[in-house]
Structure formats: C-alpha cells, structure tokens
Scaffold this motif. Structure first.
Motif, PDB file in Angstrom:
ATOM      1  N   GLN A   1       0.820  -1.210   0.000  1.00 51.93           N
ATOM      2  CA  GLN A   1       0.000   0.000   0.000  1.00 51.93           C
ATOM      3  C   GLN A   1       0.858   1.265   0.000  1.00 51.93           C
ATOM      4  O   GLN A   1       0.576   2.206  -0.745  1.00 51.93           O
ATOM      5  N   ILE A   2       1.893   1.305   0.823  1.00 54.20           N
ATOM      6  CA  ILE A   2       2.743   2.507   0.817  1.00 54.20           C
ATOM      7  C   ILE A   2       3.586   2.558  -0.447  1.00 54.20           C
ATOM      8  O   ILE A   2       3.931   3.660  -0.910  1.00 54.20           O
ATOM      9  N   ASN A   3       3.898   1.421  -1.052  1.00 52.85           N
ATOM     10  CA  ASN A   3       4.602   1.450  -2.329  1.00 52.85           C
ATOM     11  C   ASN A   3       3.721   2.055  -3.419  1.00 52.85           C
ATOM     12  O   ASN A   3       4.219   2.738  -4.322  1.00 52.85           O
ATOM     13  N   ALA A   4       2.405   1.812  -3.346  1.00 51.40           N
ATOM     14  CA  ALA A   4       1.491   2.442  -4.304  1.00 51.40           C
ATOM     15  C   ALA A   4       1.484   3.960  -4.134  1.00 51.40           C
ATOM     16  O   ALA A   4       1.425   4.707  -5.120  1.00 51.40           O
ATOM     17  N   LEU A   5       1.577   4.419  -2.887  1.00 48.12           N
ATOM     18  CA  LEU A   5       1.635   5.864  -2.644  1.00 48.12           C
ATOM     19  C   LEU A   5       2.962   6.454  -3.115  1.00 48.12           C
ATOM     20  O   LEU A   5       3.003   7.560  -3.668  1.00 48.12           O
ATOM     21  N   PHE A   6       4.049   5.733  -2.884  1.00 53.22           N
ATOM     22  CA  PHE A   6       5.346   6.184  -3.409  1.00 53.22           C
ATOM     23  C   PHE A   6       5.326   6.238  -4.930  1.00 53.22           C
ATOM     24  O   PHE A   6       5.866   7.180  -5.537  1.00 53.22           O
ATOM     25  N   GLU A   7       4.714   5.257  -5.552  1.00 56.27           N
ATOM     26  CA  GLU A   7       4.654   5.223  -7.014  1.00 56.27           C
ATOM     27  C   GLU A   7       3.805   6.364  -7.557  1.00 56.27           C
ATOM     28  O   GLU A   7       4.084   6.880  -8.648  1.00 56.27           O
ATOM     29  N   LYS A   8       2.784   6.777  -6.818  1.00 57.52           N
ATOM     30  CA  LYS A   8       1.982   7.938  -7.226  1.00 57.52           C
ATOM     31  C   LYS A   8       2.849   9.200  -7.283  1.00 57.52           C
ATOM     32  O   LYS A   8       2.756   9.991  -8.231  1.00 57.52           O
ATOM     33  N   ILE A   9       3.695   9.376  -6.276  1.00 57.22           N
ATOM     34  CA  ILE A   9       4.614  10.524  -6.293  1.00 57.22           C
ATOM     35  C   ILE A   9       5.598  10.394  -7.446  1.00 57.22           C
ATOM     36  O   ILE A   9       5.950  11.383  -8.109  1.00 57.22           O
ATOM     37  N   ASN A  10       6.040   9.182  -7.701  1.00 59.68           N
ATOM     38  CA  ASN A  10       6.986   8.956  -8.788  1.00 59.68           C
ATOM     39  C   ASN A  10       6.366   9.297 -10.138  1.00 59.68           C
ATOM     40  O   ASN A  10       7.017   9.889 -11.010  1.00 59.68           O
TER      41      ASN A  10
ATOM     42  N   PHE B   1       7.560   7.934   5.078  1.00 60.12           N
ATOM     43  CA  PHE B   1       8.812   7.486   5.691  1.00 60.12           C
ATOM     44  C   PHE B   1       8.573   6.957   7.107  1.00 60.12           C
ATOM     45  O   PHE B   1       9.136   5.925   7.505  1.00 60.12           O
ATOM     46  N   LYS B   2       7.715   7.646   7.855  1.00 62.93           N
ATOM     47  CA  LYS B   2       7.393   7.163   9.200  1.00 62.93           C
ATOM     48  C   LYS B   2       6.624   5.846   9.143  1.00 62.93           C
ATOM     49  O   LYS B   2       6.837   4.951   9.968  1.00 62.93           O
ATOM     50  N   LEU B   3       5.720   5.733   8.164  1.00 58.42           N
ATOM     51  CA  LEU B   3       4.972   4.489   8.021  1.00 58.42           C
ATOM     52  C   LEU B   3       5.902   3.321   7.726  1.00 58.42           C
ATOM     53  O   LEU B   3       5.727   2.218   8.261  1.00 58.42           O
ATOM     54  N   HIS B   4       6.866   3.549   6.875  1.00 58.76           N
ATOM     55  CA  HIS B   4       7.803   2.478   6.534  1.00 58.76           C
ATOM     56  C   HIS B   4       8.558   2.015   7.777  1.00 58.76           C
ATOM     57  O   HIS B   4       8.748   0.794   7.982  1.00 58.76           O
ATOM     58  N   ASP B   5       8.985   2.948   8.601  1.00 58.33           N
ATOM     59  CA  ASP B   5       9.670   2.584   9.845  1.00 58.33           C
ATOM     60  C   ASP B   5       8.748   1.823  10.792  1.00 58.33           C
ATOM     61  O   ASP B   5       9.163   0.860  11.455  1.00 58.33           O
ATOM     62  N   LYS B   6       7.483   2.249  10.861  1.00 50.37           N
ATOM     63  CA  LYS B   6       6.541   1.560  11.750  1.00 50.37           C
ATOM     64  C   LYS B   6       6.263   0.132  11.279  1.00 50.37           C
ATOM     65  O   LYS B   6       6.143  -0.783  12.096  1.00 50.37           O
ATOM     66  N   ILE B   7       6.151  -0.057   9.972  1.00 48.76           N
ATOM     67  CA  ILE B   7       5.910  -1.404   9.464  1.00 48.76           C
ATOM     68  C   ILE B   7       7.131  -2.289   9.692  1.00 48.76           C
ATOM     69  O   ILE B   7       7.008  -3.479  10.008  1.00 48.76           O
ATOM     70  N   LEU B   8       8.320  -1.712   9.544  1.00 51.75           N
ATOM     71  CA  LEU B   8       9.523  -2.480   9.857  1.00 51.75           C
ATOM     72  C   LEU B   8       9.567  -2.858  11.334  1.00 51.75           C
ATOM     73  O   LEU B   8       9.963  -3.978  11.687  1.00 51.75           O
ATOM     74  N   SER B   9       9.166  -1.941  12.204  1.00 56.99           N
ATOM     75  CA  SER B   9       9.103  -2.263  13.633  1.00 56.99           C
ATOM     76  C   SER B   9       8.074  -3.357  13.903  1.00 56.99           C
ATOM     77  O   SER B   9       8.289  -4.236  14.753  1.00 56.99           O
TER      78      SER B   9
ATOM     79  N   MET C   1      11.541  18.752  -5.009  1.00 55.54           N
ATOM     80  CA  MET C   1      12.742  18.364  -4.266  1.00 55.54           C
ATOM     81  C   MET C   1      13.800  19.454  -4.322  1.00 55.54           C
ATOM     82  O   MET C   1      14.462  19.746  -3.313  1.00 55.54           O
ATOM     83  N   LEU C   2      13.951  20.098  -5.488  1.00 56.25           N
ATOM     84  CA  LEU C   2      14.967  21.133  -5.619  1.00 56.25           C
ATOM     85  C   LEU C   2      14.526  22.454  -5.005  1.00 56.25           C
ATOM     86  O   LEU C   2      15.367  23.247  -4.580  1.00 56.25           O
ATOM     87  N   SER C   3      13.235  22.692  -4.965  1.00 58.51           N
ATOM     88  CA  SER C   3      12.759  23.940  -4.385  1.00 58.51           C
ATOM     89  C   SER C   3      12.686  23.900  -2.863  1.00 58.51           C
ATOM     90  O   SER C   3      12.574  24.942  -2.222  1.00 58.51           O
ATOM     91  N   ASN C   4      12.755  22.704  -2.287  1.00 56.02           N
ATOM     92  CA  ASN C   4      12.674  22.557  -0.832  1.00 56.02           C
ATOM     93  C   ASN C   4      13.689  21.509  -0.404  1.00 56.02           C
ATOM     94  O   ASN C   4      13.559  20.328  -0.735  1.00 56.02           O
ATOM     95  N   ASP C   5      14.712  21.946   0.320  1.00 58.11           N
ATOM     96  CA  ASP C   5      15.757  21.022   0.756  1.00 58.11           C
ATOM     97  C   ASP C   5      15.244  19.988   1.745  1.00 58.11           C
ATOM     98  O   ASP C   5      15.880  18.948   1.933  1.00 58.11           O
ATOM     99  N   LEU C   6      14.106  20.256   2.385  1.00 55.79           N
ATOM    100  CA  LEU C   6      13.584  19.327   3.374  1.00 55.79           C
ATOM    101  C   LEU C   6      13.246  17.986   2.736  1.00 55.79           C
ATOM    102  O   LEU C   6      13.565  16.927   3.288  1.00 55.79           O
ATOM    103  N   PHE C   7      12.637  18.023   1.557  1.00 53.44           N
ATOM    104  CA  PHE C   7      12.278  16.781   0.884  1.00 53.44           C
ATOM    105  C   PHE C   7      13.528  15.997   0.472  1.00 53.44           C
ATOM    106  O   PHE C   7      13.594  14.777   0.650  1.00 53.44           O
ATOM    107  N   TYR C   8      14.511  16.702  -0.037  1.00 55.44           N
ATOM    108  CA  TYR C   8      15.731  16.016  -0.472  1.00 55.44           C
ATOM    109  C   TYR C   8      16.450  15.375   0.707  1.00 55.44           C
ATOM    110  O   TYR C   8      16.898  14.219   0.635  1.00 55.44           O
ATOM    111  N   ASN C   9      16.544  16.104   1.806  1.00 57.70           N
ATOM    112  CA  ASN C   9      17.232  15.562   2.978  1.00 57.70           C
ATOM    113  C   ASN C   9      16.498  14.358   3.554  1.00 57.70           C
ATOM    114  O   ASN C   9      17.118  13.379   3.978  1.00 57.70           O
ATOM    115  N   LYS C  10      15.171  14.428   3.565  1.00 52.78           N
ATOM    116  CA  LYS C  10      14.408  13.299   4.096  1.00 52.78           C
ATOM    117  C   LYS C  10      14.526  12.075   3.195  1.00 52.78           C
ATOM    118  O   LYS C  10      14.641  10.943   3.687  1.00 52.78           O
ATOM    119  N   MET C  11      14.486  12.288   1.889  1.00 47.09           N
ATOM    120  CA  MET C  11      14.624  11.153   0.983  1.00 47.09           C
ATOM    121  C   MET C  11      16.016  10.535   1.072  1.00 47.09           C
ATOM    122  O   MET C  11      16.176   9.307   1.057  1.00 47.09           O
TER     123      MET C  11
END
Length: 470
Positions: free
Chosen positions: A191-200, A298-306, A401-411
């Motif tokens: 499910q979260i991969n589908a959301l990542f793919e939407k952004i992609n 990103f938080k969801l991915h960590d929670k699922i790994l936990s 990503m280029l207009s906001n460093d926050l997204f780049y750093n988090k990715m």
C-alpha cells in the motif's frame, strides 16, 4: 480462529484487554495437560502405544519412538513459547496495525487515491490452488493416521493420535499464524509502495531543470541593470542573440525529452506543462500533488519495519523447532522409504503405517515451511521496493525536491537508513538462519550429506532377523 483456540494455541479473548486471564488461558493449559497425560500413558504405563504391540518389529519401534519423541519436543517447545507474552503480542500488533491503517488512509486522501473505486483483490489461480492443495494434504494426513489407529486401538485411538500427528498439526497451525501476520505486513508495504509510485508518476511529468532557466533569466536582468548606457545597444543585441540560442537549444532538449518519454509511456500528460519558448518564460503546473505524503510515508515504513521485528520476535523462535522437526522427519522418511519400504513393503502393516506416516508428514511440513519462506521473502522484497522507488524519484530531480531542501534531505536519509535496516534485520529463526530461499539450499545440502551416510547402512540383516526377508 475458534478451532485454534479450542486446541489451545492462542488465548480465548486475544483482543480484549480487560478479559479474565484464567478464562483466556484455560484451553492453552488444558490441552497440553491432556497431551502430557497421553504421552506418559504410553511411555510410563506402557499402554495404547504402537511401539508396544507384538506385531511391531524393531524397525517399527525405532521409527515410532523417534516420531513420538520428536513430536513431544516440537509441541512442548511451541506451547511454552505460545504462553510467553502471547496475548500481549496480539494486542500490540492490532494497536500498531490500526495506527498504520489510519495514516495510510490519510495519505490516500491527500494523494486523491481514495476517489478510485476500490475493487476486490483477485487472487491468482496458483493462490487458490496452493491453499486447496495444503488443505487436502492436511486432511489426508489426519485421515490416514486416525483410520490406522482406530483399526488398531478402537475407541482408544485418541491416545496414540495425541502423541503422533497432533504435535505436527499444532506446529503447522502456529506457522500458519506466522504466515498470516507476515502477509498482513506485506500488504501494508504494498500500500505505501502504491503511494510512493503515485509521487513517482507525478515527478515524471514535472520538469525540475526549468528552475535553472529562471535563475539565468534573473542573472540577465541584473546584467542589464549594470550595463553602461554607451554599450547598451551592443549588449542588448548580444543578449538577444544568446536568448535566441538558448530558446532554440531548449526547444531541442525538450523535444528530445518528449521523444524519450513517448518511447517509455505513450501517455500525453507532458502537454500539461505550458512553455513560452520565444521569451524563455515557464508556467509550471500547479496542480495537486502528493509529495506532501513523503514525511508520513517514511514514518509508516519505519513503523511497518518495527511491526516486522516484533512479529519475528514472536514467531521466529517457534520456527526453529518446527524447521528442525521438518528436517529430521524428512531425512528419516526418505531413509525408511528407500531402505525399508521398497524392500519389504506389505509384509508388516504397522511398519508400513509408520513409514507412510513419515512420508506424509515430511511432505506436509515441507510445504508449510516453503510457504513461510516465500511470504518472508515477499515482505522483504516489498520493503526494498520502497527504497528503490524513492531513489528513482531522487534521480528524476522533481521541482518540489529542488525547491525545498527538506524533501531532499528526508529522501536521502530514508535511503541511507534503509541500508542500515537491511543489514540489521530480516526474518530469521533467532539468528540461527534467515527465513529466505537460501535456507532451502542450506537445508538440502545438509540433508544430502546425512542421507549419503544413512543410505550406506545395510538393512538386509536386520530385516532378515525380523522375518521380513527370506
């Protein structure tokens, strides 16, 4: 679930916090006591055991005792592990899973994926065939054992059944619970991969290099302001010529980019971006995008790994005795089938019963073990796919990503963190072996080594002494 609760493998009210502890764990204590009573009846009171019958020869007694004692090790081990923090695991798993589902629904609303009509999941024919085949194998194994014991002991067949097939049935059901929880984790990763793919997909239609031309145009304006009046005409002509060249170069690059994208994707979504090539001005697409979900994903991915860690901590130790029992039963099943049954098949009913019991349960446990390994591999692959999609988004350099460093750093932090996670955790049996396809290769290698030794034994003398060979 009710049948599992009846045979005492999970608490009665596993999802209720304020329920009575005695009622919850009553069947989990009663059934093991019944099993121990049947085990002691055969081994201490010497009654109702296959190995105690006069028609059971030495090979039959050895095989039956090994099968019975190995089953006792398997059942008592998984029962003690099931009693330890069993209800706490179910409560913690459901609580975390509900929190994950709430955030996933929120992200779907932001990405406007909730507007898409959700259709029922259509499983493949192989999926239904696998579970139907597994059900038939278990049914045949239980029918064969119950029928043979009832023909021998009559109404007391329950006692030898509890020490023969019941431990392997209980161990397989515990692995079935593990399969269910791992499949739930794998679905959340999908499910979260589908959301990542939407952004992609959205990043594929938004061209980040356009921001560079905005910076260049601002620089040209600054140069015009500081140019002396005496050289203004010459500067202007040169600048206009450079701008014309830049516009032509930009047309050529964007035309090449469109041709490349048309080869990969035949959609015409690139027309959503409006360009004025003559004046080198850009009107970017300001439609709704789903990159705002990135921090939550990103938080969801960590929670699922936990969630994967606590699931492996609960069921990983129970995989060790089950895989060990599967290994031993499979080796001796092949040994008895090749060295005994092929030679003296049909001459001793009890020997044939024990031999076929080994073969049936070795095949059944191997099928269950394979499904466990397959589901664990799928969950690991889906977790890796998330990092691959994020890395693909970074390579495309979308405008957000280029207009906001926050997204780049988090990715960037997410991809680096997953590298550490990949080396730190995967589904395993308390660190003794990894639950993936490499376990099949190592098991087959070890089994081959043992079979080479066992198959060298000459059973003809023993079978001749038992009167099975002339």
């Amino acid at each position: 679930i009710f049948q599992i609760q009846v045979i005492g493998l999970i608490p009665l009210n596993r999802q209720e916090v304020g329920s009575n502890v005695i009622v919850d764990y009553a069947m989990m204590l009663i059934v093991p006591i019944i099993y121990v009573a049947c085990y002691l009846t055969i081994n201490w009171m010497h009654a109702f055991g296959v190995c105690l019958l006069d028609s059971c020869n030495s090979v039959c007694k050895l095989s039956n005792n090994l099968f019975m004692h190995l089953g006792a090790f398997l059942y008592l081990t998984i029962t003690l592990m099931s009693l330890y923090r069993r209800k706490d695991f179910f409560l913690q798993f459901d609580e975390r899973l509900n929190a994950i589902d709430e955030v996933i629904q929120k992200c779907r609303r932001v990405a406007e994926m909730d507007k898409v009509k959700v259709t029922a999941v259509k499983h493949s024919v192989a999926y239904h065939f696998t579970w139907l085949f597994l059900f038939c194998v278990f049914s045949f194994a239980l029918y064969y054992d119950v029928r043979a014991l009832y023909m021998t002991f009559g109404h007391f067949a329950f006692i030898p059944f509890m020490v023969s097939s019941f431990p392997y049935l209980a161990g397989s059901i515990i692995q079935g619970e593990f399969i269910y929880h791992v499949s739930v984790i794998s679905q959340r990763f999908e499910q979260i991969n589908a959301l990542f793919e939407k952004i992609n997909q959205e990043a594929r239609h938004r061209h980040a290099p356009l921001t560079v031309f905005d910076i260049e145009s601002e620089g040209k304006k600054e140069r015009k302001t500081i140019t002396p009046v005496t050289a203004m005409d010459g500067r202007t002509t040169g600048t206009f010529g450079n701008e014309h060249k830049m516009a032509g170069e930009m047309k050529r690059q964007l035309g090449q980019q469109k041709n490349d994208e048309d080869d990969v994707d035949s959609s015409n979504d690139e027309d959503d971006d409006d360009f004025d090539y003559d004046n080198v001005t850009i009107a970017e697409n300001t439609g709704t995008t789903s990159e705002a979900n990135l921090p939550d994903l990103f938080k969801l991915h960590d929670k699922i790994l936990s969630l994967s860690v606590i699931t492996n901590g609960e069921f990983g130790p129970q995989c060790v005795p089950y895989m060990a029992a599967c290994f031993v039963v499979s080796i001796f099943g092949i040994f008895l089938e090749t060295k005994v049954n092929f030679i003296v098949s049909g001459k001793s009913r009890l020997l044939d019963y024990v031999t076929y019991l080994y073969v049936i349960w070795s095949f059944t446990t191997m099928v269950v073990a394979y499904i466990v390994l397959r589901l664990c591999c799928n969950a690991n692959n889906h977790s890796k796919q998330s990092a691959m999609i994020v890395h693909e988004i970074m390579q495309k350099k979308p405008a957000f990503m280029l207009s906001n460093d926050l997204f780049y750093n988090k990715m960037k932090s997410f991809t680096l963190q997953f590298l550490h996670w990949e080396g730190y955790f995967q589904f395993n049996g308390i660190g003794l072996f990894a639950l993936d396809y490499t376990f099949i290769f190592s098991t087959v290698s070890a089994a081959t080594s043992y079979l080479i030794v066992l198959l060298q034994f000459d059973m003809t003398a023993i079978l001749r002494n038992e009167g099975l060979m002339s």
